[in-house]
Scaffold this motif. Structure first.
Motif, PDB file in Angstrom:
ATOM      1  N   ARG A 127       0.883  -1.164   0.004  1.00 28.25           N
ATOM      2  CA  ARG A 127      -0.031  -0.007   0.088  1.00 28.25           C
ATOM      3  C   ARG A 127       0.942   1.200  -0.125  1.00 28.25           C
ATOM      4  NH1 ARG A 127      -2.800  -1.373   5.139  1.00 28.25           N
ATOM      5  NH2 ARG A 127      -1.154  -2.854   5.450  1.00 28.25           N
ATOM      6  N   VAL A 128       0.878   1.973  -0.991  1.00 28.54           N
ATOM      7  CA  VAL A 128       1.510   3.264  -1.125  1.00 28.54           C
ATOM      8  C   VAL A 128       1.142   4.434  -0.276  1.00 28.54           C
ATOM      9  CG1 VAL A 128       2.480   2.632  -3.283  1.00 28.54           C
ATOM     10  CG2 VAL A 128       0.718   4.023  -3.129  1.00 28.54           C
ATOM     11  N   TRP A 129       2.062   5.209   0.184  1.00 31.10           N
ATOM     12  CA  TRP A 129       1.536   6.429   0.985  1.00 31.10           C
ATOM     13  C   TRP A 129       2.101   7.574   0.323  1.00 31.10           C
ATOM     14  CZ3 TRP A 129       6.152   8.088   3.188  1.00 31.10           C
ATOM     15  CH2 TRP A 129       6.989   6.926   3.266  1.00 31.10           C
ATOM     16  N   ARG A 130       1.517   8.937   1.102  1.00 29.04           N
ATOM     17  CA  ARG A 130       2.097  10.252   0.856  1.00 29.04           C
ATOM     18  C   ARG A 130       2.331  10.961   1.906  1.00 29.04           C
ATOM     19  NH1 ARG A 130      -0.341  12.576  -4.738  1.00 29.04           N
ATOM     20  NH2 ARG A 130       0.233  10.620  -6.126  1.00 29.04           N
ATOM     21  N   ARG A 131       2.553  12.113   1.880  1.00 30.56           N
ATOM     22  CA  ARG A 131       2.741  13.003   2.856  1.00 30.56           C
ATOM     23  C   ARG A 131       2.028  12.906   4.099  1.00 30.56           C
ATOM     24  NH1 ARG A 131       2.882  19.167   2.195  1.00 30.56           N
ATOM     25  NH2 ARG A 131       2.972  18.972   4.374  1.00 30.56           N
ATOM     26  N   ASP A 132       0.569  12.629   3.936  1.00 25.69           N
ATOM     27  CA  ASP A 132      -0.317  12.523   5.208  1.00 25.69           C
ATOM     28  C   ASP A 132      -0.096  11.368   5.854  1.00 25.69           C
ATOM     29  OD1 ASP A 132      -1.176  11.275   2.976  1.00 25.69           O
ATOM     30  OD2 ASP A 132      -2.960  12.168   2.785  1.00 25.69           O
ATOM     31  N   PHE A 133       0.671  10.616   5.321  1.00 25.51           N
ATOM     32  CA  PHE A 133       0.578   8.995   6.025  1.00 25.51           C
ATOM     33  C   PHE A 133       0.944   9.243   7.621  1.00 25.51           C
ATOM     34  CE2 PHE A 133       3.526   5.210   6.625  1.00 25.51           C
ATOM     35  CZ  PHE A 133       2.517   4.385   6.627  1.00 25.51           C
ATOM     36  N   GLU A 134      -0.006   8.260   8.323  1.00 29.38           N
ATOM     37  CA  GLU A 134       0.220   8.270   9.818  1.00 29.38           C
ATOM     38  C   GLU A 134       0.940   7.148   9.868  1.00 29.38           C
ATOM     39  OE1 GLU A 134      -3.007   8.027  13.373  1.00 29.38           O
ATOM     40  OE2 GLU A 134      -3.551   9.318  11.735  1.00 29.38           O
ATOM     41  N   VAL A 135       2.089   7.512  10.374  1.00 28.20           N
ATOM     42  CA  VAL A 135       3.139   6.357  10.367  1.00 28.20           C
ATOM     43  C   VAL A 135       2.913   5.169  11.474  1.00 28.20           C
ATOM     44  CG1 VAL A 135       5.629   5.572  11.222  1.00 28.20           C
ATOM     45  CG2 VAL A 135       5.072   7.708   9.824  1.00 28.20           C
ATOM     46  N   PRO A 136       2.684   3.999  11.425  1.00 34.68           N
ATOM     47  CA  PRO A 136       2.375   3.024  12.595  1.00 34.68           C
ATOM     48  C   PRO A 136       3.234   3.045  13.688  1.00 34.68           C
ATOM     49  CG  PRO A 136       2.974   1.956  10.372  1.00 34.68           C
ATOM     50  CD  PRO A 136       2.983   3.420  10.027  1.00 34.68           C
ATOM     51  N   VAL A 137       2.747   3.131  14.772  1.00 33.99           N
ATOM     52  CA  VAL A 137       3.825   3.115  15.680  1.00 33.99           C
ATOM     53  C   VAL A 137       3.545   1.903  16.672  1.00 33.99           C
ATOM     54  CG1 VAL A 137       4.533   4.397  17.951  1.00 33.99           C
ATOM     55  CG2 VAL A 137       3.753   5.597  16.077  1.00 33.99           C
ATOM     56  N   PHE A 138       4.714   1.189  17.134  1.00 36.56           N
ATOM     57  CA  PHE A 138       4.644   0.195  17.970  1.00 36.56           C
ATOM     58  C   PHE A 138       5.472   0.100  19.241  1.00 36.56           C
ATOM     59  CE2 PHE A 138       3.977  -0.934  13.586  1.00 36.56           C
ATOM     60  CZ  PHE A 138       2.984  -2.041  13.336  1.00 36.56           C
ATOM     61  N   GLN A 139       5.178  -0.493  20.079  1.00 34.64           N
ATOM     62  CA  GLN A 139       5.843  -0.634  21.701  1.00 34.64           C
ATOM     63  C   GLN A 139       6.934  -1.481  21.718  1.00 34.64           C
ATOM     64  OE1 GLN A 139       5.156   2.200  23.249  1.00 34.64           O
ATOM     65  NE2 GLN A 139       3.645   2.871  21.825  1.00 34.64           N
ATOM     66  N   HIS A 140       7.971  -1.006  21.867  1.00 40.61           N
ATOM     67  CA  HIS A 140       9.080  -1.803  22.292  1.00 40.61           C
ATOM     68  C   HIS A 140       9.152  -3.080  22.955  1.00 40.61           C
ATOM     69  CE1 HIS A 140      12.750  -3.347  24.234  1.00 40.61           C
ATOM     70  NE2 HIS A 140      13.434  -3.063  23.363  1.00 40.61           N
ATOM     71  N   ASP A 141       8.323  -2.925  24.253  1.00 42.35           N
ATOM     72  CA  ASP A 141       8.192  -4.086  25.121  1.00 42.35           C
ATOM     73  C   ASP A 141       7.455  -5.175  24.611  1.00 42.35           C
ATOM     74  OD1 ASP A 141      10.195  -2.804  26.552  1.00 42.35           O
ATOM     75  OD2 ASP A 141       8.602  -2.085  28.232  1.00 42.35           O
ATOM     76  N   GLN A 142       6.133  -4.639  23.968  1.00 33.68           N
ATOM     77  CA  GLN A 142       5.211  -5.379  23.344  1.00 33.68           C
ATOM     78  C   GLN A 142       5.737  -6.337  22.307  1.00 33.68           C
ATOM     79  OE1 GLN A 142       1.678  -3.404  22.526  1.00 33.68           O
ATOM     80  NE2 GLN A 142       0.442  -5.203  22.318  1.00 33.68           N
ATOM     81  N   VAL A 165       9.139   2.688  16.382  1.00 34.82           N
ATOM     82  CA  VAL A 165       8.936   1.878  17.509  1.00 34.82           C
ATOM     83  C   VAL A 165       9.294   3.091  18.867  1.00 34.82           C
ATOM     84  CG1 VAL A 165       9.681  -0.035  18.996  1.00 34.82           C
ATOM     85  CG2 VAL A 165       9.353  -0.385  16.464  1.00 34.82           C
ATOM     86  N   ASP A 166       8.398   2.929  19.763  1.00 31.73           N
ATOM     87  CA  ASP A 166       8.577   3.735  20.886  1.00 31.73           C
ATOM     88  C   ASP A 166       9.170   2.858  21.847  1.00 31.73           C
ATOM     89  OD1 ASP A 166       7.977   5.794  19.255  1.00 31.73           O
ATOM     90  OD2 ASP A 166       6.171   6.557  20.318  1.00 31.73           O
ATOM     91  N   GLY A 167       9.700   3.653  22.981  1.00 30.36           N
ATOM     92  CA  GLY A 167       9.973   2.991  24.405  1.00 30.36           C
ATOM     93  C   GLY A 167      11.230   2.025  24.269  1.00 30.36           C
TER      94      GLY A 167
END
Lengths: 392, 392
Positions: A127-142, A165-167
C-alpha cells in the motif's frame, strides 16, 4: 482402479485446506484437465504431475526435499490409468510408478489462468503512501514479548515500508535485541551496528557529517541493498536533524503515470553507484527502478552522493538526464514528503529498498545527535512472517 | 580565458593516468565534442559536465562524495566559455560557476562508442572451463601472509570461479581466519560457519544426508545467492563423497549455442525455490539464468531439491519443461564435469553463483566425513580486489 490410498508424504510445512473438490478428469494428449466442483478446469501436464509426485521415493521425508530429478523419467511418460479416488487424484504411470495428489495441494498449485490470477492478487499487499501518512507506531516491550504484535509490525514493514517503535531503551546497543526478534543482522563494512553522528574530518560518508543529506537508499553500491533499516535514537538535542521519508514506490508510480518514457528509462538504463574509502571500493551497476519477476515495482536504488558519472550511449544521454531530473524532482515534491524529528528512545524501521530517507542539516554546536543503525535482509523478514503465520 | 588552474579536488581514490591528450574542442548545441591526440572524438553533454564538476563546492573533499544535485542547476545550463588550458578542460558556466576537468579522468569516463567498448572489454575477464580444467591450487600460509598471493587467489575466484587451498589447519573453525583475509562472512540461518556431515534424522537439508546430491548452487532460495562458498575438509575417510563441479557459465553458454530457445526460456521464466524447516520458510522467484546489465551471463540459480512446482501459464509449461530438462542434462554431461575427492586440510573455494557443486553418495558406516563451510558475498570479493590493486 486398484489403488491403496495412503496419505502422501508431507512435502511441505504448509497445510493446504481443501477449498474445492475434484469432480472429474478429462485426459488430453499431454495433460490431465481436472474439473472442480466450482466449475474451474485446471490443466496439469504429465511432466508436471510426475515431477511433483510426493511419494517417499521421490521426496525424502526427513528433509521434505525432492530426490527425483525429472530427467530420470522419459519426457513422454504418460498415465496408464488416472482416476479420482476418495477425492485424491491417483495416477498409474506407464513405467509402473504410482502417484497420489492431495486435492488441496493441487488447487493451491493449479496453473490455469484463474488460479494464477488469485495467487498474484494475494501477493499484492503493498500500500503506497504520501505526506499525510500516519506512521504506524509500535511499543518496544510488546514487540519483545508478544509474537502477534511482532507479526503486525512485520506486516506493516512488508506492506507499508515504514514504522516507528517507541520505548526503546537508550543504552547503546539496545537495537540489537529488538532487531533480532526478526532475524540475525546483516553485517556490512560499516559493522554490525553503525553509529550515525557527525564525525567531522574522520567522516567516510556524507551520512557522518552534519549537512543536509538528500533522499536516498542505503548501500545502493551493493548488488543487494539492505532490506530493513533500523535507526535508533539515543540522543537528539541538536537544532535540526529531522528525518524525512518518501515512499519510493509512490514516486515511481507517479513517474509511471505522469512520464512513462522517463519511467522506462529508469527501469532500463543502469547507473553506477560507488562507495570507496581507504579499505573498500564498492561499485554496483543497476537501474534506479527495478521490477520483480511479476512486473511490479520492487525496488528503488538511489543516492546522488554515491553515484558515478553516467555511462550511456551518447545518443541516450539526454534521455537519461531527463528521467533522472524528473525522479529527483519527485523526491523533493511536497506531495510525498513526510518529516518528523526522532526523539531519544524512538526508532525508525523501514524498507530501505523502497522508503527513501533523508536528514535535514543540523548544528552540531547546538547539542548532541546520536543514532545507531543496523540492517536485516528482506528474505529474513518474509521468512519470519511465514513462520509466524503457520500457527494461525 | 582567465582561469586560475588548480588541481581539482580529488573526488575518488583511484588515479587516472593520462593516456591521451586533449587537442581541441568543438562546441555543439547540447554538448562539447572533445578531440584527443589519437584522433578519438568524445562528446560530453553540458548536463554531464556540470553534474561531474569536481570542485570543492560540488564535492565534499573529506568524503569525496557529491553535494551538488543536478536539479539545482537549470536543464539548459550552457558554457559561456570553454577552453583547454594546460591540458585541462576549463568551463565557465552561464550562471558563473567554473569547472576544471582532468584529461585522464575525462578519458576514463568518456562515453563515445570506442571508449565504452574499451571499458566493456576490460570487464570481460571470465574464462569458462570444462572437465579437463586444472584447478588452481593455493597455499594457506602464503595466502595468510602475502597480499599478492591473496590477490592472485581472488582474481582466480573472480575469473574462473573455482580454486583449491591446501595446507589449511584441520582444527574446526580454521576456515574463519582464511575467509576473513577476503572480508567478513555472510551469516545465514545455517549460522556463520556451517558443518556438512550426515545428520540422519536431524537433517534439515539434503546436504546433511549421505546420499548423492545433484549439481546445485547453495541458497537459491535467497534473493542474493551467496557469492563465494568455502568448503573446508576436516576429515574425509568414508567411501565415496567425492566433490563434483561444473562451470555453470559454460553449460549456460552451451545451451545458448545449442538450444537458444531453451536458453531464452531459462532467462525469462522465473522458478520458485523454497527452503523451509521448523524455524524458517524462504522462497525466491527467479530465473535459472540471470544476465547482468551488460547482457552477459552473470548468475546460475539451481537446486532441484529446493525447487517449488512450476507456476507458469499452461501454454508455456511444455517449453519450460523442455528447457529445464535440457539444462539438467547439461549438468550431467561428462564434457563439463570435474570430479575430485577433497582430503583433510584442503579447502574448496568457488563462486557459488556460477560453479555448480555436487557430492557423490558416501557410506557413513565406512568412515567419517566432516566439512565446514561459509559464505562471502561477491561485492566483498570485488571490493577487496580493487583495494589491493590500488597500490600497483
Amino acid at each position: 482402479m486398484e489403488t491403496t490410498l495412503e496419505r502422501p508424504t508431507i512435502a511441505d510445512w504448509r497445510t493446504y485446506p481443501q477449498t474445492a473438490a475434484l469432480t472429474s478428469l478429462r485426459p488430453q494428449a499431454d495433460r490431465l484437465d481436472l474439473v472442480w466442483d466450482d466449475g474451474r478446469v485446471s490443466p496439469f501436464h504429465h511432466q508436471w504431475l510426475r515431477d511433483n509426485c510426493p511419494c517417499g521415493e521421490c521426496v525424502y521425508a526427513v528433509t521434505r526435499e525432492q530426490v527425483l530429478e525429472i530427467i530420470d523419467v522419459p519426457a513422454d511418460l504418460a498415465p496408464e490409468r488416472a482416476a479420482i479416488e476418495l477425492g485424491y487424484l491417483c495416477v498409474h504411470w506407464s513405467d509402473g510408478h504410482r502417484s497420489q495428489f492431495d486435492p488441496g495441494w493441487l488447487r493451491a498449485h493449479a496453473y490455469d489462468d484463474d488460479s494464477r490470477a488469485e495467487r498474484l492478487a494475494a501477493h499484492q499487499t503493498t500500500r503506497v503512501w504520501r505526506r499525510d501518512f500516519e506512521v504506524p507506531v509500535f511499543q518496544h516491550d510488546q514487540l519483545m514479548e508478544d509474537d502477534s504484535a511482532l507479526l503486525e509490525w512485520m506486516l506493516a514493514l512488508r506492506d507499508l515500508g515504514l514504522s516507528r517503535v517507541d520505548g526503546v531503551p537508550t543504552a547503546p546497543g539496545s537495537l540489537h535485541r529488538i532487531a533480532q526478534r526478526i532475524a540475525f543482522i546483516r553485517e556490512t563494512n560499516f559493522g554490525v551496528l553503525f553509529d550515525v553522528k557527525s564525525k567531522a574530518a574522520a567522516a567516510d560518508s556524507n551520512a557522518y557529517t552534519a549537512f543536509n543529506l538528500p533522499l536516498h537508499t542505503d548501500l545502493p553500491t551493493r548488488e543487494l541493498q539492505p532490506g530493513l533499516q533500523f535507526l535508533h535514537c539515543l540522543v537528539n538535542n541538536a537544532d535540526g536533524g529531522d528525518s524525512v521519508f518518501v515512499d519510493g514506490f509512490a514516486i515511481a508510480q507517479a513517474l509511471r503515470d505522469e512520464a512513462p518514457e522517463d519511467f522506462r528509462t529508469l527501469c532500463e538504463m543502469p547507473i553506477e553507484f560507488r562507495n570507496k574509502d581507504r579499505r573498500s571500493d564498492y561499485r554496483c551497476l543497476a537501474p534506479v527502478i527495478a521490477l520483480d519477476a511479476r512486473g511490479e515495482i520492487s525496488e528503488i536504488r538511489i543516492a546522488n552522493f554515491l553515484r558515478g558519472p553516467f555511462d550511456a550511449p551518447a545518443e541516450r544521454m539526454e534521455a537519461l538526464y531527463h528521467a533522472w531530473r524528473a525522479f529527483l524532482s519527485l523526491t523533493r515534491d511536497p506531495r510525498f514528503r513526510l518529516q518528523q524529528k526522532l526523539r531519544a528512545g524512538q526508532m525508525w524501521c523501514f524498507d530501505n529498498r523502497r522508503t527513501l530517507h533523508a536528514r535535514t542539516a543540523f548544528d552540531p554546536a547546538s547539542g548532541e545527535r546520536h543514532l545507531q543503525g543496523c540492517y536485516i535482509d528482506r528474505d529474513e523478514l518474509l521468512s519470519r512472517i511465514l513462520v509466524l503465520q503457520r500457527g494461525r
